[in-house]
Design a protein around this motif. Structure first.
Motif, PDB file in Angstrom:
ATOM      1  N   ASP A 128       1.040   1.867  -1.767  1.00  0.00           N
ATOM      2  CA  ASP A 128      -0.002   0.852  -1.965  1.00  0.00           C
ATOM      3  C   ASP A 128      -0.270   0.630  -3.452  1.00  0.00           C
ATOM      4  OD1 ASP A 128      -0.283   0.553   0.740  1.00  0.00           O
ATOM      5  OD2 ASP A 128      -2.021   1.893   0.907  1.00  0.00           O
ATOM      6  N   LEU A 129      -0.271   1.710  -4.201  1.00  0.00           N
ATOM      7  CA  LEU A 129      -0.526   1.616  -5.634  1.00  0.00           C
ATOM      8  C   LEU A 129       0.557   0.799  -6.331  1.00  0.00           C
ATOM      9  CD1 LEU A 129      -2.242   2.435  -8.047  1.00  0.00           C
ATOM     10  CD2 LEU A 129      -0.946   4.577  -8.176  1.00  0.00           C
ATOM     11  N   GLU A 130       1.799   1.019  -5.955  1.00  0.00           N
ATOM     12  CA  GLU A 130       2.898   0.266  -6.563  1.00  0.00           C
ATOM     13  C   GLU A 130       2.826  -1.214  -6.192  1.00  0.00           C
ATOM     14  OE1 GLU A 130       6.254   2.408  -5.146  1.00  0.00           O
ATOM     15  OE2 GLU A 130       6.273   3.839  -6.833  1.00  0.00           O
ATOM     16  N   GLU A 179      -8.512   0.770  -4.770  1.00  0.00           N
ATOM     17  CA  GLU A 179      -8.599   1.052  -3.339  1.00  0.00           C
ATOM     18  C   GLU A 179      -7.283   1.557  -2.753  1.00  0.00           C
ATOM     19  OE1 GLU A 179     -11.412   0.739  -1.136  1.00  0.00           O
ATOM     20  OE2 GLU A 179     -12.275   0.891  -3.150  1.00  0.00           O
ATOM     21  N   SER A 180      -6.264   1.660  -3.582  1.00  0.00           N
ATOM     22  CA  SER A 180      -4.975   2.158  -3.089  1.00  0.00           C
ATOM     23  C   SER A 180      -5.120   3.611  -2.648  1.00  0.00           C
ATOM     24  CB  SER A 180      -3.910   2.059  -4.186  1.00  0.00           C
ATOM     25  OG  SER A 180      -3.741   0.724  -4.600  1.00  0.00           O
ATOM     26  N   ILE A 202      -8.264  -5.158 -10.124  1.00  0.00           N
ATOM     27  CA  ILE A 202      -8.712  -3.781 -10.344  1.00  0.00           C
ATOM     28  C   ILE A 202      -9.181  -3.165  -9.034  1.00  0.00           C
ATOM     29  CG2 ILE A 202     -10.357  -2.313 -11.563  1.00  0.00           C
ATOM     30  CD1 ILE A 202     -10.435  -4.291 -13.792  1.00  0.00           C
ATOM     31  N   PHE A 203      -9.874  -3.980  -8.237  1.00  0.00           N
ATOM     32  CA  PHE A 203     -10.374  -3.481  -6.953  1.00  0.00           C
ATOM     33  C   PHE A 203      -9.220  -3.033  -6.061  1.00  0.00           C
ATOM     34  CE2 PHE A 203     -11.337  -4.424  -2.485  1.00  0.00           C
ATOM     35  CZ  PHE A 203     -12.413  -3.567  -2.276  1.00  0.00           C
ATOM     36  N   PHE A 204      -8.174  -3.856  -5.984  1.00  0.00           N
ATOM     37  CA  PHE A 204      -7.039  -3.508  -5.128  1.00  0.00           C
ATOM     38  C   PHE A 204      -6.337  -2.248  -5.629  1.00  0.00           C
ATOM     39  CE2 PHE A 204      -6.904  -8.235  -4.104  1.00  0.00           C
ATOM     40  CZ  PHE A 204      -7.564  -8.057  -2.901  1.00  0.00           C
ATOM     41  N   VAL A 205      -6.245  -2.110  -6.956  1.00  0.00           N
ATOM     42  CA  VAL A 205      -5.643  -0.895  -7.508  1.00  0.00           C
ATOM     43  C   VAL A 205      -6.502   0.316  -7.167  1.00  0.00           C
ATOM     44  CG1 VAL A 205      -5.049   0.324  -9.638  1.00  0.00           C
ATOM     45  CG2 VAL A 205      -4.428  -2.085  -9.371  1.00  0.00           C
ATOM     46  N   PRO A 263       4.050   4.682 -15.865  1.00  0.00           N
ATOM     47  CA  PRO A 263       4.745   4.936 -14.594  1.00  0.00           C
ATOM     48  C   PRO A 263       3.792   5.536 -13.568  1.00  0.00           C
ATOM     49  CG  PRO A 263       5.355   6.585 -16.225  1.00  0.00           C
ATOM     50  CD  PRO A 263       4.540   5.564 -16.949  1.00  0.00           C
ATOM     51  N   MET A 264       3.914   5.086 -12.325  1.00  0.00           N
ATOM     52  CA  MET A 264       3.087   5.598 -11.235  1.00  0.00           C
ATOM     53  C   MET A 264       3.882   6.658 -10.472  1.00  0.00           C
ATOM     54  SD  MET A 264       0.174   3.882 -11.372  1.00  0.00           S
ATOM     55  CE  MET A 264       0.346   4.017 -13.159  1.00  0.00           C
ATOM     56  N   ARG A 265       3.589   7.927 -10.765  1.00  0.00           N
ATOM     57  CA  ARG A 265       4.338   9.013 -10.129  1.00  0.00           C
ATOM     58  C   ARG A 265       3.595   9.608  -8.943  1.00  0.00           C
ATOM     59  NH1 ARG A 265       5.244  10.039 -15.733  1.00  0.00           N
ATOM     60  NH2 ARG A 265       7.434   9.693 -16.302  1.00  0.00           N
ATOM     61  N   SER A 266       2.267   9.447  -8.938  1.00  0.00           N
ATOM     62  CA  SER A 266       1.475   9.967  -7.822  1.00  0.00           C
ATOM     63  C   SER A 266       0.200   9.151  -7.720  1.00  0.00           C
ATOM     64  CB  SER A 266       1.140  11.450  -8.022  1.00  0.00           C
ATOM     65  OG  SER A 266       0.182  11.598  -9.058  1.00  0.00           O
ATOM     66  N   ILE A 267      -0.515   9.336  -6.617  1.00  0.00           N
ATOM     67  CA  ILE A 267      -1.747   8.581  -6.408  1.00  0.00           C
ATOM     68  C   ILE A 267      -2.800   8.953  -7.444  1.00  0.00           C
ATOM     69  CG2 ILE A 267      -2.785  10.236  -4.817  1.00  0.00           C
ATOM     70  CD1 ILE A 267      -2.908   6.373  -4.625  1.00  0.00           C
TER      71      ILE A 267
END
Length: 223
Positions: A17-19, A11-12, A6-9, A37-41
């Motif tokens: 980085d998020l992907e 801190e993206s 969770i921390f790494f997510v 789906p990850m479309r934006s930060i």
């Protein structure tokens, strides 16, 4: 699952980085119903919120529901009420607490595999069985020595709540047995909870060799 994930997510700072931080979690997210789906930060915060809600709320709902059903069952005949009134009396039924080992308890744990009755091997083995039981009695007087004997044989210094599998056993080292013919010390195979005892003719020698084995054996496997 690690909360570092969770921390790494969280801190993206870029979509890339998020992907990357999201990739190792795909199976977990699918099982948790958090896969999106990850479309934006901006999707980062929504994902973190979904994960936290699942971990803190949804993941524990099942156990709490089962606990409620369990309590309802205990209300039958007033059992739950009695548990609440006398918690110390009921604690041994619900909470496992290892007891201090005694020589008799350790002896009862082991099945002794003797040679056929009437054989020369059987006579020598029966003498060593008396040495084994005398040694357990002597060990009862020393601090944690019975636990060391149990750990030497099984790898565990306490008896598990469901017992040992396979049952701990005592076998004997006869001259000419493969790999054991020259051993004067007890040998243990913790994978099968078995201890092999040498056939000494005096208790003092048996005790001396057993003490040496206990004091100079560390690790797990075959001692």
């Amino acid at each position: 699952f690690s909360f570092y994930a969770i921390f790494f997510v969280s801190e993206s700072t870029t979509l890339e980085d998020l992907e990357k931080s999201n990739a190792p979690l795909l199976d977990y997210l699918a099982n948790a119903g958090c896969l999106r789906p990850m479309r934006s930060i901006r999707d980062r915060d929504l994902l973190v919120q979904d994960i936290v809600i699942f971990q803190v709320i949804h993941r524990v709902q099942g156990p709490f529901q089962r606990y409620s059903v369990f309590c309802e069952g205990l209300k039958t005949l007033g059992v739950l009420d009695q548990i609440r009134r006398h918690p110390d009396s009921f604690r041994p039924l619900f909470c496992y607490e290892p007891n201090t080992l005694t020589a008799n308890q350790v002896d009862d744990l082991f099945s002794i595999r003797l040679s056929p009755e009437g054989s020369n091997k059987r006579a020598a083995e029966e003498m060593v069985v008396t040495f084994w039981r005398d040694y357990l009695q002597d060990a009862e007087e020393g601090p944690s020595k019975l636990e060391k004997i149990l750990a030497f044989t099984t790898g565990a210094s306490v008896v598990p709540p469901i017992g040992f599998s396979p049952t701990p056993s005592v076998q004997f080292i006869h001259k000419g047995d493969d790999g054991f013919s020259t051993s004067m010390f007890p040998l243990a195979n913790t994978c099968v909870n078995c201890i092999n005892l040498p056939l000494h003719v005096s208790y003092q020698l048996f005790k001396e060799k057993f003490d040496f084995a206990l004091g100079n054996t560390y690790g797990f496997g075959r001692a």
